[in-house]
Design a protein around this motif. Structure first.
Motif, PDB file in Angstrom:
ATOM      1  N   ARG A 265      72.581 -21.830  23.759  1.00  0.00           N
ATOM      2  CA  ARG A 265      73.337 -21.383  24.925  1.00  0.00           C
ATOM      3  C   ARG A 265      72.591 -20.214  25.547  1.00  0.00           C
ATOM      4  O   ARG A 265      72.303 -19.223  24.876  1.00  0.00           O
ATOM      5  N   ASN A 284      72.599 -25.433  26.954  1.00  0.00           N
ATOM      6  CA  ASN A 284      73.436 -25.107  28.107  1.00  0.00           C
ATOM      7  C   ASN A 284      72.939 -23.823  28.743  1.00  0.00           C
ATOM      8  O   ASN A 284      72.852 -22.783  28.083  1.00  0.00           O
ATOM      9  N   HIS A 286      73.630 -21.082  31.490  1.00  0.00           N
ATOM     10  CA  HIS A 286      74.720 -20.550  32.309  1.00  0.00           C
ATOM     11  C   HIS A 286      74.266 -19.445  33.252  1.00  0.00           C
ATOM     12  O   HIS A 286      75.106 -18.757  33.833  1.00  0.00           O
ATOM     13  N   THR A 303      71.923 -28.983  30.111  1.00  0.00           N
ATOM     14  CA  THR A 303      72.813 -28.854  31.261  1.00  0.00           C
ATOM     15  C   THR A 303      72.592 -27.516  31.939  1.00  0.00           C
ATOM     16  O   THR A 303      72.675 -26.466  31.290  1.00  0.00           O
ATOM     17  N   HIS A 305      74.097 -24.912  34.365  1.00  0.00           N
ATOM     18  CA  HIS A 305      75.367 -24.489  34.969  1.00  0.00           C
ATOM     19  C   HIS A 305      75.154 -23.364  35.979  1.00  0.00           C
ATOM     20  O   HIS A 305      75.971 -23.189  36.881  1.00  0.00           O
ATOM     21  N   ALA A 323      74.991 -29.305  36.779  1.00  0.00           N
ATOM     22  CA  ALA A 323      76.422 -29.225  37.049  1.00  0.00           C
ATOM     23  C   ALA A 323      76.680 -28.746  38.473  1.00  0.00           C
ATOM     24  O   ALA A 323      75.808 -28.182  39.139  1.00  0.00           O
ATOM     25  N   THR A 325      78.154 -26.299  39.587  1.00  0.00           N
ATOM     26  CA  THR A 325      78.017 -24.848  39.789  1.00  0.00           C
ATOM     27  C   THR A 325      76.567 -24.399  39.927  1.00  0.00           C
ATOM     28  O   THR A 325      76.309 -23.248  40.287  1.00  0.00           O
ATOM     29  N   ALA A 326      75.621 -25.289  39.643  1.00  0.00           N
ATOM     30  CA  ALA A 326      74.201 -24.903  39.596  1.00  0.00           C
ATOM     31  C   ALA A 326      73.517 -25.129  40.936  1.00  0.00           C
ATOM     32  O   ALA A 326      72.481 -25.820  41.027  1.00  0.00           O
TER      33      ALA A 326
END
Length: 736
Positions: A265, A284, A286, A303, A305, A323, A325-326
């Protein structure tokens, strides 16, 4: 600075989350918190105090046996991960002036804390299942879709939203139970146990640069290292770890050199490289981080984000997802690199391919997607349901499938077969492919070859299509007005795949509440919308499509819903007493045309009662655990401690969240024998419902609920019956 756990800190005893023994050296060392010196978790507490993760109380004490509140846990995670981004405050019980408000909103932005759909409940004691769930989310874990907690005698009592996180933690040995084979999901967890959990689970907590070899494939590593002039070399990791978290406070570059990790993450705006023979199951991202997968490295699912995030793949990845939001993310697949699937849902995504990609799927949420197949690239298939998708470059794109609902699509590669199933023309070179037709692109300077009617998205080799259908989520509304629309279900999604003449629809959601439809019928309603068309006749039911369809469902055609300027007919399914594994079907007939939808459900239903807590109120601290609407109306009074007082303690308290309306019956047993009950002919949907009993007959019993007994000691169990379901509490032992 890097503090590694002592051997004593990883030895588990009979207690649960992690009853860790303390080494002789740790026992002889002066503890940071004096009142924690004799705690079974003293070494764990010292570790996190020295890191500044916990600060103790204003009087210099730690109070290891005191319950931990949700707000306090949020503050711990905020410091541990260097969280900075705050979510918009949508919690009804959070004004923003509370000491824990920033931590609650930062943990919400990080996806660690979600609240109950209305309140953050920050002052409430955190339960074991809540803490496990928040910890797992912080570690970037993906919930198990089929969790198995059967090794615990009370594993069936774990809430659906927590079970998927707790099962893998138990498998890793981080969650052991509390003795007696129990996991005790609803019990509160104290400060000492929380420190022990973090100590056991987090093998390495790294705050400065250096090279570290990880050796615990069942432990997590957290990096919270800010970049500085002295730390230009960054952090290099090797070995094995269950998971790696690169916190929001990390600015130092991170290199995973041959590291094997189940999950990664990335919350920091930094550079992260998987080098050597590194392997990561799930990654992930973020933040606006720069991530690369080296030529000899491999990732399962990556992924993005965070907006402006970038990914470079020089090795291989099974799936890359951008995603929604990205926004403005970029992905590069290098020469000799391979990616099985790239799924794009964000606006202004740029995908540059020099290597091979089997499938690029652009969803209807995506806008202005640029797919560049550079010289030497091979993309087998691009499907788009989005707006403004452009496919270009000197590389090879075998097939472009344009779904119904897509618009503004341009294909300028050479030799790409185009199936246009949208209602708009697809631009290609100096010409276009009209709606419902197929063709072959000939580059940006030539008109496409017209091939006739569209094949519906089939590849040149034939077989089933994998394009997306034009469907939408059916809006949910409780017609009784009891439940807010945004509280009816969590993570509500509808997805589809067109395979020949059948569209496979998946409806997913968590904690679906029972509610009333327009016909006044209460059920767990959920569904999807199909494009409305004059003459449509609908047939629907549960299970497989029958040979004889029976009578049409006229109400479907009568229900319309507008989204993005289009009209849809909505189909709803009630899931109470339905075997979800058998799915459902919808068949649409219009003249000679027939379309079939095969529906599967990945939905969890909200229990009628949840978050039940049972405790004895015998002092001010236990009194303050009562719901705020009670303590607000009846503030604490020292007179409660006087036996002659009509409201004298002790009391037995039960609080719970009610998710359905209707009659409710509450029964209490002591040592297996009924001692009291309470019934209500009608109860509503709300949180923090409660019931109180005096454990013995009070001085003035008129109008009071009490147990007619002289000796209050014993083992109590509370059972709630509502809407045909029965929920029982954990056994509560009271030994005054």
């Amino acid at each position: 600075m890097r503090m590694k756990k002592t051997l004593a800190a990883i030895l588990s005893s009979t207690m649960a989350l992690s009853m860790l023994s303390v080494s002789a050296a740790a026992a002889n060392a002066k503890p940071v918190m004096e009142d924690a010196a004799n705690s079974w978790a003293a070494s764990s507490i010292d570790r996190w105090v020295q890191h500044g993760i916990v600060e103790g109380n204003s009087d210099g004490t730690f109070k290891p046996y005191r319950s931990l509140s949700r707000g306090e846990l949020a503050a711990i995670f905020t410091r541990m991960f260097g969280l900075t981004e705050k979510a918009e405050n949508k919690y009804a019980d959070l004004t923003g002036s509370e000491w824990y408000a920033d931590a609650i909103l930062k943990c919400t932005a990080a996806g660690i804390l979600e609240g109950d759909g209305k309140n953050a409940n920050a002052a409430a004691p955190v339960t074991r299942q809540e803490e496990m769930t928040m910890f797992a989310r912080a570690m970037g874990m993906t919930p198990d879709a089929s969790p198995d907690l059967s090794q615990f005698t009370d594993g069936g009592r774990v809430a659906d939203w927590a079970a998927g996180y707790m099962a893998p933690l138990a498998e890793m040995g981080i969650l052991d139970g509390v003795g007696g084979g129990r996991v005790a999901p609803d019990e509160h967890i104290d400060r000492a146990s929380t420190m022990a959990l973090l100590d056991k689970a987090i093998e390495e907590y790294i705050t400065s640069s250096g090279e570290i070899a990880l050796k615990n494939e069942n432990g997590f590593t957290v990096i919270n290292a800010a970049a500085s002039a002295r730390d230009t070399e960054g952090v290099t990791l090797s070995g094995k770890a269950a998971g790696l978290v690169i916190s929001a406070g990390t600015a130092a570059d991170v290199t995973a050199d041959g590291l094997t990790a189940g999950s990664v993450r990335i919350d920091g705006r930094t550079s992260v490289s998987l080098d050597g023979a590194a392997s990561a199951g799930r990654v992930n991202v973020h933040a606006a981080a720069s991530v690369s997968v080296g030529a000899s490295s491999q990732a399962g699912e990556i992924t993005l984000h965070g907006a402006d995030a970038s990914l470079s793949v020089f090795g291989s990845a099974d799936r890359v997802e951008i995603a929604e939001t990205a926004a403005s993310a970029s992905v590069m697949v290098a020469t000799d690199a391979s990616v099985e699937t790239v799924a794009i849902s964000a606006a202004q995504t740029e995908l540059s391919a020099y290597g091979s990609i089997a499938s690029v799927d652009v969803t209807k949420q995506a806008a202005d997607t640029l797919v560049s197949a550079e010289s030497g690239a091979q993309i087998d298939r691009v499907s788009t349901a989005g707006t403004g998708t452009t496919v270009k470059g000197a590389g090879k794109v075998s097939h472009v499938a344009v779904s119904d609902g897509a618009s503004g699509v341009t294909v300028n590669t050479i030799g790409s077969k185009i199936d246009n199933n949208s209602s708009e023309a697809v631009s290609s070179g100096t010409g276009s492919i009209q709606p419902g037709h197929a063709g072959t692109s000939n580059g940006e300077n030539s008109a496409p070859t017209q091939d006739g009617p569209s094949s519906g998205g089939s590849g040149s080799g034939g077989g089933d299509t994998v394009q997306q259908a034009d469907i939408v989520k059916a809006p949910l509304l409780d017609q009784s007005g009891t439940i807010d629309a945004d509280a009816l279900v969590r993570d509500y999604q509808v997805s589809s795949t067109v395979k020949g003449d059948v569209t496979e629809v998946t409806i997913s959601g968590e904690h679906l509440m029972k509610h009333q439809n327009a016909q006044g019928v209460s059920d767990y309603w959920i569904g999807f919308g199909i494009p409305a068309k004059e003459g449509n006749t609908y047939y629907a039911g549960y299970g497989a499509v029958p040979e004889e369809l029976g009578a049409p469902v006229d109400s479907i055609a009568d229900r319309t819903y507008e989204e993005n300027g289009k009209t849809y007919n909505t189909v709803y399914f009630g899931l109470k007493d339905v075997d979800l594994e058998n799915g459902a079907y919808v068949v649409v007939k219009n003249g000679e045309d027939t379309a079939a939808y095969r529906v599967s459900f990945q939905v969890t239903l909200a229990p009628v009662v949840e978050n039940m807590q049972v405790w004895v109120v015998n002092d001010q601290a236990s009194y303050e655990r009562l719901p705020a609407d009670y303590t607000g109306a009846h503030p604490w009074d020292d007179a409660y401690l006087q036996p002659e007082n009509a409201a004298a303690l002790p009391w037995l308290a039960v609080s719970y969240d009610s998710n359905v309306t209707g009659a409710v019956e509450i029964q209490v047993t002591k040592d297996g024998t009924p001692v009291g009950s309470k019934s209500h002919a009608e109860s509503t949907v709300n949180t923090d419902r409660y019931q109180l009993w005096h454990l013995t007959k009070p001085a003035d019993s008129e109008g009071r609920d009490y147990f007619d007994q002289e000796d209050a000691a014993g083992t109590y169990v509370v059972t709630i019956r509502k809407d045909g379901q029965t929920v029982s509490s954990e056994a509560l032992v009271y030994a005054p």
